[in-house]
Design a protein around this motif. Structure first.
Motif, mmCIF file in Angstrom:
data_model
loop_
_atom_site.group_PDB
_atom_site.id
_atom_site.type_symbol
_atom_site.label_atom_id
_atom_site.label_comp_id
_atom_site.label_asym_id
_atom_site.label_seq_id
_atom_site.Cartn_x
_atom_site.Cartn_y
_atom_site.Cartn_z
ATOM 1 N N ILE A 199 0.561 -1.206 -0.033
ATOM 2 C CA ILE A 199 -0.191 0.410 0.026
ATOM 3 C C ILE A 199 1.084 1.139 -0.501
ATOM 4 C CG2 ILE A 199 -1.567 0.983 1.135
ATOM 5 C CD1 ILE A 199 -2.783 -1.398 2.477
ATOM 6 N N GLU B 239 0.743 5.325 0.783
ATOM 7 C CA GLU B 239 -0.100 6.484 0.305
ATOM 8 C C GLU B 239 0.655 7.649 -0.025
ATOM 9 O OE1 GLU B 239 -0.054 9.590 4.544
ATOM 10 O OE2 GLU B 239 -0.352 7.580 4.923
ATOM 11 N N VAL C 19 -5.176 9.989 -5.134
ATOM 12 C CA VAL C 19 -5.355 8.556 -4.843
ATOM 13 C C VAL C 19 -5.893 8.974 -6.188
ATOM 14 C CG1 VAL C 19 -8.018 8.796 -4.029
ATOM 15 C CG2 VAL C 19 -6.375 6.789 -3.597
ATOM 16 N N VAL D 282 -9.372 6.370 4.961
ATOM 17 C CA VAL D 282 -9.158 7.205 4.245
ATOM 18 C C VAL D 282 -9.683 6.564 2.739
ATOM 19 C CG1 VAL D 282 -6.857 6.057 4.766
ATOM 20 C CG2 VAL D 282 -8.021 4.412 3.532
ATOM 21 N N ASP E 287 -9.164 5.130 -0.763
ATOM 22 C CA ASP E 287 -8.146 3.976 -1.811
ATOM 23 C C ASP E 287 -8.761 3.654 -3.067
ATOM 24 O OD1 ASP E 287 -9.844 1.554 -0.295
ATOM 25 O OD2 ASP E 287 -8.038 1.445 0.896
ATOM 26 N N ARG F 87 -2.055 -1.172 -3.963
ATOM 27 C CA ARG F 87 -3.224 -0.550 -3.300
ATOM 28 C C ARG F 87 -2.579 1.084 -3.174
ATOM 29 N NH1 ARG F 87 -7.569 -3.185 -1.833
ATOM 30 N NH2 ARG F 87 -8.674 -1.339 -0.806
ATOM 31 N N PHE F 88 -3.415 2.235 -3.343
ATOM 32 C CA PHE F 88 -2.920 3.627 -3.315
ATOM 33 C C PHE F 88 -4.241 3.907 -2.847
ATOM 34 C CE2 PHE F 88 -1.425 2.720 -7.835
ATOM 35 C CZ PHE F 88 0.060 2.937 -7.202
ATOM 36 N N SER F 89 -3.613 4.836 -1.427
ATOM 37 C CA SER F 89 -4.041 5.139 0.347
ATOM 38 C C SER F 89 -4.221 7.058 -0.251
ATOM 39 C CB SER F 89 -4.443 4.375 0.739
ATOM 40 O OG SER F 89 -4.724 5.180 2.160
ATOM 41 N N THR F 90 -4.927 7.444 0.135
ATOM 42 C CA THR F 90 -5.094 9.178 0.561
ATOM 43 C C THR F 90 -5.467 8.780 1.943
ATOM 44 O OG1 THR F 90 -4.811 9.754 -1.038
ATOM 45 C CG2 THR F 90 -6.316 11.762 0.148
ATOM 46 N N PRO F 91 -5.319 9.648 3.175
ATOM 47 C CA PRO F 91 -5.599 9.829 4.430
ATOM 48 C C PRO F 91 -6.890 11.413 3.861
ATOM 49 C CG PRO F 91 -3.578 10.242 4.309
ATOM 50 C CD PRO F 91 -3.788 9.762 3.563
#
Length: 136
Positions: free
Chosen positions: A83, A85, A89, A114, A116, A128-132
């Motif tokens: 994953i 961050e 995303v 998140v 994602d 996976r790509f994730s943005t808070p």
């Protein structure tokens, strides 16, 4: 203590390198082949110069008796993924999808804070790509 290396099994290091460097945007850290043909190939995010992700073929040091089982799991996409961050995303999703990666999940807001999305790399590993998200 800090993380320095993690590893993903891949079926072809050249294909994996093109995906992780050219599509995901990681930097090549090490690409060395030693005399027995073993290739030590690592990549990592520019923002974390001390973290390396090894793109490894199934082989030594894994015992030969486990090779067939690992190849089968890799082919099914049943091994662990990774994953990342990042700030946007949705933009990364469009960029990776446009490159032809297999979409597993379009961007969605998750209950655990998140936004994602998920893809399979060319070997079947989940990425996976994730943005808070901002908390209300």
């Amino acid at each position: 203590m800090k993380l320095s290396h993690t590893f993903l099994f891949v079926h072809d290091q050249d294909i994996a390198l093109k995906f992780y460097r050219d599509v995901v945007g990681l930097e090549v850290r090490t690409d060395v082949t030693i005399e027995d043909g073993y290739r030590w190939l690592t990549v990592g995010p520019s923002e974390q110069p001390d973290v390396e992700i090894g793109l490894s073929l199934i082989g030594p040091p894994v015992p030969p008796t486990d090779h067939e089982a690992l190849h089968a799991l890799l082919a099914k996409g049943s091994l662990q993924g990774i994953i990342f961050e990042l700030g946007d995303v949705d933009a990364k999703f469009e960029q990776v999808r446009a490159a032809g990666a297999e979409v597993m999940q379009e961007p969605i807001d998750q209950f655990y804070g998140v936004r994602d999305c998920a893809f399979r790399d060319p070997s079947g590993n989940m990425i996976r790509f994730s943005t808070p998200r901002s908390q209300p």
